[in-house]
Write an enzyme that holds these catalytic residues in place. Structure first.
Site, short mmCIF file in Angstrom:
data_model
loop_
_atom_site.label_atom_id
_atom_site.label_comp_id
_atom_site.label_asym_id
_atom_site.label_seq_id
_atom_site.Cartn_x
_atom_site.Cartn_y
_atom_site.Cartn_z
N GLY A 93 -38.99 13.64 -16.85
CA GLY A 93 -38.66 14.75 -17.76
C GLY A 93 -38.47 14.25 -19.17
N MET A 111 -30.45 8.27 -2.47
CA MET A 111 -31.16 9.14 -3.41
C MET A 111 -32.66 9.10 -3.20
SD MET A 111 -29.14 9.18 -6.97
CE MET A 111 -27.64 10.18 -7.08
N ARG A 146 -26.14 4.03 -7.97
CA ARG A 146 -26.77 4.07 -9.29
C ARG A 146 -25.76 3.88 -10.43
NH1 ARG A 146 -28.39 10.40 -10.76
NH2 ARG A 146 -26.33 10.80 -11.61
N GLU A 165 -32.39 11.94 0.15
CA GLU A 165 -31.85 13.28 -0.14
C GLU A 165 -32.90 14.39 -0.10
OE1 GLU A 165 -31.80 12.41 -4.95
OE2 GLU A 165 -30.40 13.87 -4.16
N ILE A 186 -33.93 6.04 -10.98
CA ILE A 186 -33.48 5.32 -9.80
C ILE A 186 -34.44 5.59 -8.63
CG2 ILE A 186 -31.99 7.15 -8.89
CD1 ILE A 186 -30.96 3.53 -9.13
N ASP A 187 -35.12 6.72 -8.67
CA ASP A 187 -35.99 7.10 -7.55
C ASP A 187 -37.29 6.30 -7.48
OD1 ASP A 187 -34.06 8.98 -7.11
OD2 ASP A 187 -35.27 10.71 -7.67
N1 LIG Z 1 -41.25 19.24 -19.51
C1 LIG Z 1 -40.33 18.86 -20.39
N2 LIG Z 1 -40.54 18.98 -21.71
C2 LIG Z 1 -39.61 18.60 -22.60
N3 LIG Z 1 -38.42 18.07 -22.27
C3 LIG Z 1 -38.14 17.92 -20.97
C4 LIG Z 1 -39.07 18.31 -19.95
N4 LIG Z 1 -38.51 18.06 -18.75
C5 LIG Z 1 -37.29 17.54 -19.00
N5 LIG Z 1 -37.08 17.45 -20.34
C6 LIG Z 1 -35.87 16.96 -20.99
O1 LIG Z 1 -35.68 15.58 -20.66
C7 LIG Z 1 -34.32 15.30 -20.40
C8 LIG Z 1 -34.15 14.65 -19.06
O2 LIG Z 1 -34.87 15.36 -18.06
P1 LIG Z 1 -34.44 15.32 -16.53
O3 LIG Z 1 -33.05 15.83 -16.41
O4 LIG Z 1 -35.48 15.98 -15.76
O5 LIG Z 1 -34.31 13.78 -16.18
P2 LIG Z 1 -35.42 12.68 -16.08
O6 LIG Z 1 -35.72 12.14 -17.42
O7 LIG Z 1 -36.58 13.17 -15.31
O8 LIG Z 1 -34.63 11.56 -15.30
P3 LIG Z 1 -34.25 11.54 -13.75
O9 LIG Z 1 -34.79 12.76 -13.11
O10 LIG Z 1 -34.85 10.30 -13.22
O11 LIG Z 1 -32.79 11.46 -13.73
C9 LIG Z 1 -33.57 16.62 -20.53
O12 LIG Z 1 -32.90 16.64 -21.76
C10 LIG Z 1 -34.65 17.68 -20.46
O13 LIG Z 1 -34.36 18.80 -21.28
O1 LIG Z 2 -26.42 14.78 -9.97
P1 LIG Z 2 -27.29 14.36 -11.11
O2 LIG Z 2 -26.61 13.46 -12.07
O3 LIG Z 2 -27.99 15.48 -11.78
O4 LIG Z 2 -28.43 13.44 -10.51
C1 LIG Z 2 -28.94 13.53 -9.24
C2 LIG Z 2 -30.39 13.22 -9.22
O5 LIG Z 2 -30.74 12.20 -10.09
C3 LIG Z 2 -31.58 11.27 -9.47
O6 LIG Z 2 -30.82 10.10 -9.23
C4 LIG Z 2 -32.73 10.92 -10.36
O7 LIG Z 2 -32.22 10.31 -11.52
C5 LIG Z 2 -32.00 11.91 -8.17
O8 LIG Z 2 -32.26 11.00 -7.16
C6 LIG Z 2 -30.84 12.79 -7.90
O9 LIG Z 2 -31.21 13.92 -7.16
MG LIG Z 3 -36.98 13.42 -13.26
#
Ligand SMILES: Nc1ncnc2c1ncn2[C@@H]1O[C@H](COP(=O)(O)OP(=O)(O)OP(=O)(O)O)[C@@H](O)[C@H]1O
Ligand SMILES: O=P(O)(O)OC[C@H]1O[C@](O)(CO)[C@@H](O)[C@@H]1O
Ligand SMILES: [Mg+2]
Length: 533
Positions: free
Chosen positions: A248, A320, A436, A376, A276-277
């Site tokens: 994301g 996770m 984590r 999970e 972490i995944d």
């Molecule tokens: N498609 C997208 N476009 C722009 N920003 C995004 C998008 N998806 C997520 N974000 C932004 O990126 C940040 C982190 O996204 P998310 O919570 O999905 O975690 P992640 O980076 O995928 O890490 P993880 O899932 O491994 O914990 C958030 O601030 C979210 O608003």
């Molecule tokens: O509870 P939080 O902080 O949103 O994160 C949980 C999720 O984050 C992850 O660790 C990915 O970063 C997933 O495995 C898990 O579902």
């Molecule tokens: Mg993600």
């Protein structure tokens, strides 16, 4: 002559010789590919004009063959953007690294512009050369004067061991290698750009943070507003943005880069993949993963000790892994105390022949105990039918999962109440956040250092809108879209999963019919592969 030598020869040969029609280079804007047929009629004199998108790219984008060499072609470079794509007159400077005492001992301080990292290293003699990425590392020329750099670092998404090491090494790398002193920390993720004050980061401030779990800069989900973020980058005079986060976050980084390009700002945007995944595509593995697998051993050991000490002990450890079961698979393989591993990629069922209950009963009869590791995201189709979620999505839009751990323990307990002679002793352990929230181990620390330094070298060299990561053990600059387009998942028809099945001897949860169909599919896929190469 080896491939590498022949490759260099080919490149210098290309750059020194005649012309090549540009229309034959039309492909994805950041990837160039020429097929064997393009060259078949001109063996000796081929000149390929520099690609239109970057003057920086007088690089080994192309492939051909040189006479007397075996035909080596199909070379593709999936390149990353460069600031000169939209700022063609940007001045360049000698890299200050060459004056650093530590680097004076290095034979090749700078990465050759011809170096590329192959995505696939298992090949057959007739395989095309395939996809390559630009090798990460310091370049001879940089596009920023160190005293003019104002960098910032932001961390987004969930926690992961090693985030603090990456932060530390970006700050120290910028300072020690390039003499950059102006580094800002953006607090609490993307929204921190526009809702918080920044924090000044110096080598002294970050000196000890690698010993701590979590993120020194804090994190958040949601709150990505591209325009507000880029307005803020402009207002604060930031010209290098280091973004640490998962899929994301990297999608968000890509949008920031696009907006920066639209506004023609001299701002390098560098992504450092974190999750972490371990579900980020292309890269070998994500940082913190090894630490997490190691920590998961403690929970599995505890479960094993518990169930080994009682009658009909059943241990369940939830780990996770939303859509990918890497932590569960590696923790299981490492432990050897696990009887069954359930992951999202491989569906399972409880009742009937070949089901989980039957397997548990057998193991209890044979060994008197068993340990199950469940990711999970496993079995969500069943859990969702029976357990209501609190909210459907988190602030980033990720689907909130139902808790498979308690659901599974209850199902097993309920089932075995039907067999009074087999009263089970359930020990459920949920170490999900514990694995984590810890600091990274030694090897992850080194990995984080390489990632951080790779990002710093790339940004100083003027690359932007890129992610850094190891591909076949060599660090490379990757187009962001390549790491976000699809998640990395466990290949259930791959050898690693087979190794796990062999080590646990758990059911495949495929009915004989399913197995037959799967085998047919594999046969067909092989046929397609053979005929298409
Ligand atoms: N498609 C997208 N476009 C722009 N920003 C995004 C998008 N998806 C997520 N974000 C932004 O990126 C940040 C982190 O996204 P998310 O919570 O999905 O975690 P992640 O980076 O995928 O890490 P993880 O899932 O491994 O914990 C958030 O601030 C979210 O608003
Ligand atoms: O509870 P939080 O902080 O949103 O994160 C949980 C999720 O984050 C992850 O660790 C990915 O970063 C997933 O495995 C898990 O579902
Ligand atoms: Mg993600």
């Amino acid at each position: 002559m080896d491939l590498r030598a022949s490759f260099s020869l080919t490149l210098s040969y290309i750059s020194n010789n005649s012309s090549f029609p540009r229309h034959q280079l039309s492909l994805h804007p950041n990837s160039l590919q020429l097929s064997r047929s393009h060259f078949s009629h001109r063996r000796h004199f081929i000149r390929i004009p520099p690609p239109p998108f970057s003057r920086q790219n007088n690089l080994p984008l192309l492939h051909t063959r040189v006479s007397n060499q075996p035909q080596i072609d199909g070379f593709v470079l999936e390149d990353v953007p460069h600031l000169t794509n939209f700022l063609p007159d940007l001045p360049q400077y000698p890299n200050p690294l060459q004056k650093r005492q530590a680097y004076s001992v290095v034979k090749n301080t700078f990465v050759s512009p011809e170096d590329a990292v192959a995505q696939t290293i298992v090949v057959q003699k007739d395989s095309p050369r395939g996809v390559h990425f630009r090798r990460a590392g310091p370049r001879e020329k940089v596009y920023f004067k160190p005293e003019e750099v104002r960098a910032c670092i932001v961390t987004c998404g969930g926690l992961c061991p090693g985030i603090n090491t990456v932060i530390r090494e970006i700050v120290c790398g910028l300072n020690n290698m390039y003499g950059v002193e102006d580094v800002l920390g953006i607090e609490e993720g993307y929204k921190g750009f526009y809702s918080k004050n920044t924090m000044k980061l110096t080598p002294k401030v970050v000196n000890d943070i690698h010993k701590l779990g979590g993120t020194f800069l804090r994190t958040s989900r949601g709150g990505h507003d591209t325009n507000k973020i880029v307005d803020n980058i402009e207002d604060r005079g930031i010209n290098q943005v280091y973004i640490i986060g998962g899929d994301g976050t990297q999608k968000g980084a890509s949008l920031i880069y696009e907006e920066v390009e639209k506004r023609r700002l001299q701002v390098a945007v560098a992504g450092i993949p974190k999750t972490i995944d371990n579900d980020i595509a292309v890269i070998d593995k994500s940082f913190g993963f090894d630490t997490a697998v190691e920590e998961a051993q403690r929970a599995i050991n505890a479960a094993h000790v518990e169930v080994n000490s009682v009658e009909n002990g059943i241990g369940i450890v939830k780990l996770m892994g939303r859509y990918s079961g890497f932590i569960a698979m590696y923790a299981t393989l490492a432990s050897r105390d696990v009887d069954c591993c359930l992951i999202p990629e491989s569906s399972f069922y409880l009742e009937g022949r070949g089901g989980l209950f039957e397997f548990i009963e057998q193991r209890l009869k044979e060994n008197g105990h068993l340990v199950i590791v469940v990711a999970e995201g496993a079995g969500q189709e069943f859990v969702a039918a029976e357990v209501h979620a609190v909210g459907e999505n988190d602030p980033s839009g990720n689907k909130l999962l139902r808790d498979v751990g308690p659901w599974l323990s209850n199902k097993i307990k309920d089932h075995f109440t039907k067999f009074p002679k087999m009263a089970v002793n359930m020990k459920y352990i949920d170490p999900t956040y514990m694995i984590r929230a810890i600091p990274s181990n030694a090897s992850d620390n080194i990995y984080c250092t390489l990632l951080a330094h790779g990002a710093v070298h790339g940004a100083m060299a003027g690359y932007s809108g890129f992610t850094v990561g190891p591909v076949n053990s060599r660090h490379a600059y990757l187009p962001i879209a390549r790491v976000t387009e699809r998640p990395n998942t466990v290949e259930v028809k791959g050898r690693m999963w087979a190794r796990l099945l062999e080590s646990t001897n758990q059911p495949s949860f495929a009915t004989p019919d399913q197995q037959r169909v799967d085998k047919e599919v594999i046969k067909d896929t092989n046929k397609i592969n053979i005929t298409s190469t």
